[in-house]
Write a protein that holds these residues in place. Structure first.
Motif, mmCIF file in Angstrom:
data_model
loop_
_atom_site.group_PDB
_atom_site.id
_atom_site.type_symbol
_atom_site.label_atom_id
_atom_site.label_comp_id
_atom_site.label_asym_id
_atom_site.label_seq_id
_atom_site.Cartn_x
_atom_site.Cartn_y
_atom_site.Cartn_z
ATOM 1 N N ILE A 1 -3.663 4.992 3.359
ATOM 2 C CA ILE A 1 -4.144 3.824 4.796
ATOM 3 C C ILE A 1 -3.505 3.058 5.038
ATOM 4 C CG2 ILE A 1 -6.469 2.990 3.353
ATOM 5 C CD1 ILE A 1 -4.647 1.014 2.231
ATOM 6 N N VAL A 2 -1.778 3.839 4.897
ATOM 7 C CA VAL A 2 -0.430 3.814 5.923
ATOM 8 C C VAL A 2 -0.306 4.946 6.710
ATOM 9 C CG1 VAL A 2 1.798 3.197 5.504
ATOM 10 C CG2 VAL A 2 -0.071 2.486 3.741
ATOM 11 N N SER A 3 -0.305 5.003 8.080
ATOM 12 C CA SER A 3 -0.017 6.191 8.944
ATOM 13 C C SER A 3 1.742 6.549 8.889
ATOM 14 C CB SER A 3 -0.350 5.052 10.096
ATOM 15 O OG SER A 3 0.895 4.327 11.151
ATOM 16 N N ASP B 1 0.487 -0.970 -0.300
ATOM 17 C CA ASP B 1 -0.227 0.172 0.067
ATOM 18 C C ASP B 1 1.057 1.157 -0.200
ATOM 19 O OD1 ASP B 1 -1.823 -1.519 0.382
ATOM 20 O OD2 ASP B 1 -2.160 -1.530 2.255
ATOM 21 N N TYR B 2 2.088 1.590 1.050
ATOM 22 C CA TYR B 2 2.439 2.409 1.087
ATOM 23 C C TYR B 2 3.513 2.392 -0.724
ATOM 24 C CZ TYR B 2 6.733 5.179 1.221
ATOM 25 O OH TYR B 2 8.489 5.956 1.630
ATOM 26 N N TYR B 3 3.602 1.374 -1.898
ATOM 27 C CA TYR B 3 4.433 1.952 -2.684
ATOM 28 C C TYR B 3 2.808 1.981 -3.685
ATOM 29 C CZ TYR B 3 8.890 1.996 -2.682
ATOM 30 O OH TYR B 3 9.833 2.492 -2.957
ATOM 31 N N SER B 4 1.605 2.496 -3.326
ATOM 32 C CA SER B 4 0.073 2.103 -4.641
ATOM 33 C C SER B 4 0.345 3.669 -4.004
ATOM 34 C CB SER B 4 -1.049 1.331 -3.778
ATOM 35 O OG SER B 4 -1.247 1.379 -4.579
ATOM 36 N N ASP B 5 0.059 3.922 -5.388
ATOM 37 C CA ASP B 5 -0.591 6.082 -4.885
ATOM 38 C C ASP B 5 -1.561 6.068 -4.396
ATOM 39 O OD1 ASP B 5 1.647 6.520 -6.387
ATOM 40 O OD2 ASP B 5 1.708 6.823 -8.220
ATOM 41 N N ASP C 1 11.893 -0.167 -6.608
ATOM 42 C CA ASP C 1 10.751 -0.639 -6.924
ATOM 43 C C ASP C 1 11.133 -1.800 -6.992
ATOM 44 O OD1 ASP C 1 9.905 2.093 -5.812
ATOM 45 O OD2 ASP C 1 8.992 2.354 -7.695
ATOM 46 N N SER C 2 11.740 -2.501 -7.754
ATOM 47 C CA SER C 2 11.806 -3.809 -8.403
ATOM 48 C C SER C 2 12.197 -4.603 -7.166
ATOM 49 C CB SER C 2 13.257 -3.967 -9.337
ATOM 50 O OG SER C 2 13.493 -4.957 -9.783
ATOM 51 N N ASP C 3 12.796 -4.347 -5.758
ATOM 52 C CA ASP C 3 13.928 -5.421 -5.114
ATOM 53 C C ASP C 3 12.364 -4.970 -4.181
ATOM 54 O OD1 ASP C 3 16.104 -5.537 -5.334
ATOM 55 O OD2 ASP C 3 16.436 -3.714 -4.557
ATOM 56 N N ILE C 4 11.256 -4.311 -4.381
ATOM 57 C CA ILE C 4 10.544 -4.073 -3.547
ATOM 58 C C ILE C 4 8.937 -5.240 -3.725
ATOM 59 C CG2 ILE C 4 8.157 -3.080 -2.156
ATOM 60 C CD1 ILE C 4 10.404 -0.486 -1.650
ATOM 61 N N ASN C 5 8.850 -5.038 -4.995
ATOM 62 C CA ASN C 5 8.163 -5.868 -6.153
ATOM 63 C C ASN C 5 8.102 -7.676 -5.484
ATOM 64 O OD1 ASN C 5 5.374 -6.250 -7.341
ATOM 65 N ND2 ASN C 5 6.984 -6.252 -9.506
ATOM 66 N N GLU C 6 9.656 -7.751 -5.623
ATOM 67 C CA GLU C 6 10.329 -9.144 -5.484
ATOM 68 C C GLU C 6 9.837 -9.976 -3.945
ATOM 69 O OE1 GLU C 6 13.874 -9.713 -6.532
ATOM 70 O OE2 GLU C 6 13.398 -9.134 -8.722
ATOM 71 N N ILE C 7 10.415 -8.781 -3.610
ATOM 72 C CA ILE C 7 9.727 -9.189 -2.015
ATOM 73 C C ILE C 7 8.274 -9.381 -1.858
ATOM 74 C CG2 ILE C 7 9.738 -7.894 0.560
ATOM 75 C CD1 ILE C 7 12.118 -6.213 -0.570
ATOM 76 N N LEU C 8 7.091 -9.066 -2.571
ATOM 77 C CA LEU C 8 6.074 -9.078 -2.172
ATOM 78 C C LEU C 8 5.464 -10.092 -2.501
ATOM 79 C CD1 LEU C 8 5.446 -5.276 -1.094
ATOM 80 C CD2 LEU C 8 6.075 -6.941 0.486
ATOM 81 N N HIS C 9 6.208 -10.281 -4.060
ATOM 82 C CA HIS C 9 5.242 -10.997 -5.127
ATOM 83 C C HIS C 9 5.499 -12.049 -5.986
ATOM 84 C CE1 HIS C 9 1.871 -7.960 -5.006
ATOM 85 N NE2 HIS C 9 2.474 -7.374 -5.243
#
Length: 382
Positions: free
Chosen positions: A266-268, A257-261, A286-294
């Motif tokens: 909804i992130v405090s 959610d933090y990386y979704s505009d 951004d690519s690293d975060i996408n890999e960590i999550l998906h």
């Protein structure tokens, strides 16, 4: 409709509901104990969610409700999150309401309302879960896997922490097709589960770095269990920078959610600050975060591997959720030749047989959400 036995799995919420009822009716704890025929230490344990034996809990709660002449339904009415464990975790970690309020930025009155089962926003739930160093599903009691707490194991011992343990150490896995070890942080609960899967053909292991391992155990040369006090193993490619499970799952839950505009609101601010520091320290892009999550990584029996960026939402084609559940709950009682289907972010499909892989790394938060969604859909259909 609630029965007394149903309250055991909701005992954290029941405790605060009972406390509020006594306050509203001006019934003292001394009076309740005397009239209901229970001891004061027993009442204190009920209110602090320290009774972990179902039979004892039901026996004492039945006496209390009989004296109060109140039904479980009337006491537990209008609860949005009846399984939440906030009080249990707070008391287990010995955190005062004021301390939780200071860490989360949520006032004590609002915290008590959420603790008693009131509806809460995603931002509130994540901040509370982060304070308790766990996941939102962990505090709501809607988890599928055991609840890891991003604390050293010696801080999370005792019956009150049943199913909620901290960082125990590391699991090293050497595949038959690889010379080097793969290292993963695990909780005490996971360490105990590993012993039970060694005689199976397949196994599922939740880790503390947002990874869930799906293992073909005949394709694993051996495993190493390294508790946090051990010296690094001389025979393995140990890396001192390996995670120690220090990032709570609530942070991974908020990261997408933090990386979704469209979802940043909804992130405090407190969570945003932590995530920014985490991203900067880890050097993630951004690519690293996408890999960590998906990212799902499949290590095949022959030594090859493939990475698939495939969101694991549950749909009628998704067999991975079913396979993980069946192995986690029943061991080898499933069809190993079942084909698992992935569709990556670009729309390309990947089909594979479980019997062809040695190990699969799956994002833990995402697969647990998919499994829970599958279970909710099943319940609705009944």
């Amino acid at each position: 409709m609630y029965q007394v036995a149903d309250l055991f799995d909701r005992r954290s919420t029941f405790a605060i509901k009972l406390e509020k009822y006594l306050e509203a009716k001006s019934i003292t704890k001394t009076q309740l104990c005397k009239e209901a025929g229970i001891s004061r230490p027993t009442l204190d344990k009920i209110l602090s969610v320290e009774i972990t034996n179902r039979t004892n809990f039901i026996k004492h709660v039945t006496k209390i409700l009989d004296y109060l002449r109140v039904s479980p339904d009337s006491l537990m009415s209008d609860i949005k999150n009846p399984f939440n464990r906030m009080r249990q975790m707070k008391n287990a970690l010995k955190l005062a309401d004021e301390s939780v309020a200071e860490v989360t930025g949520i006032c004590v009155e609002r915290l008590k309302a959420i603790e008693s089962g009131a509806e809460a926003t995603k931002a509130e739930l994540r901040d509370i879960a982060f304070c308790f160093q766990t996941s939102v599903r962990g505090i709501l009691g809607t988890n599928y896997f055991n609840v890891p707490m991003a604390r050293p194991d010696y801080f999370t011992r005792g019956e009150i922490f049943d199913g909620m343990r901290g960082f125990w150490g590391h699991l090293g896995i050497r595949l038959c097709s690889h010379e080097e070890y793969f290292w993963y942080p695990i909780s005490y609960d996971t360490k105990e589960k590993i012993y039970g899967i060694m005689e199976q053909k397949y196994g599922v292991i939740p880790c503390m770095n947002n990874k869930l391992l799906l293992l073909h155990l005949k394709e694993i040369d051996h495993m190493v269990l390294l508790d946090e006090a051990c010296d690094p193993p001389y025979f393995a490619n140990w890396d001192s920078s390996v995670s120690e499970g220090e990032v709570p799952l609530a942070a991974y839950e908020a990261l997408d959610d933090y990386y979704s505009d469209c979802d940043k609101d909804i992130v405090s601010p407190k969570m945003k600050n932590f995530l920014e520091c985490l991203i900067q320290k880890a050097g993630w892009n951004d690519s690293d975060i996408n890999e960590i999550l998906h990212e799902v990584i499949v290590y095949f029996r022959g030594g090859q591997q493939v990475s698939i960026l495939s969101p694991l939402y549950y749909d009628e084609h998704q067999t991975l959720t079913t396979v993980v559940q069946e192995i986690y709950e029943f061991g080898d009682d499933f069809d190993e030749d079942e084909v698992i289907r992935f569709e990556d972010l670009g729309g390309a499909e990947t089909l594979l047989k479980l019997s062809n892989m040695a190990m699969m790394e799956i994002p833990l938060v995402e697969i647990e959400d998919a499994i829970c969604q599958q279970q909710e859909e099943l319940i609705k259909s009944l």
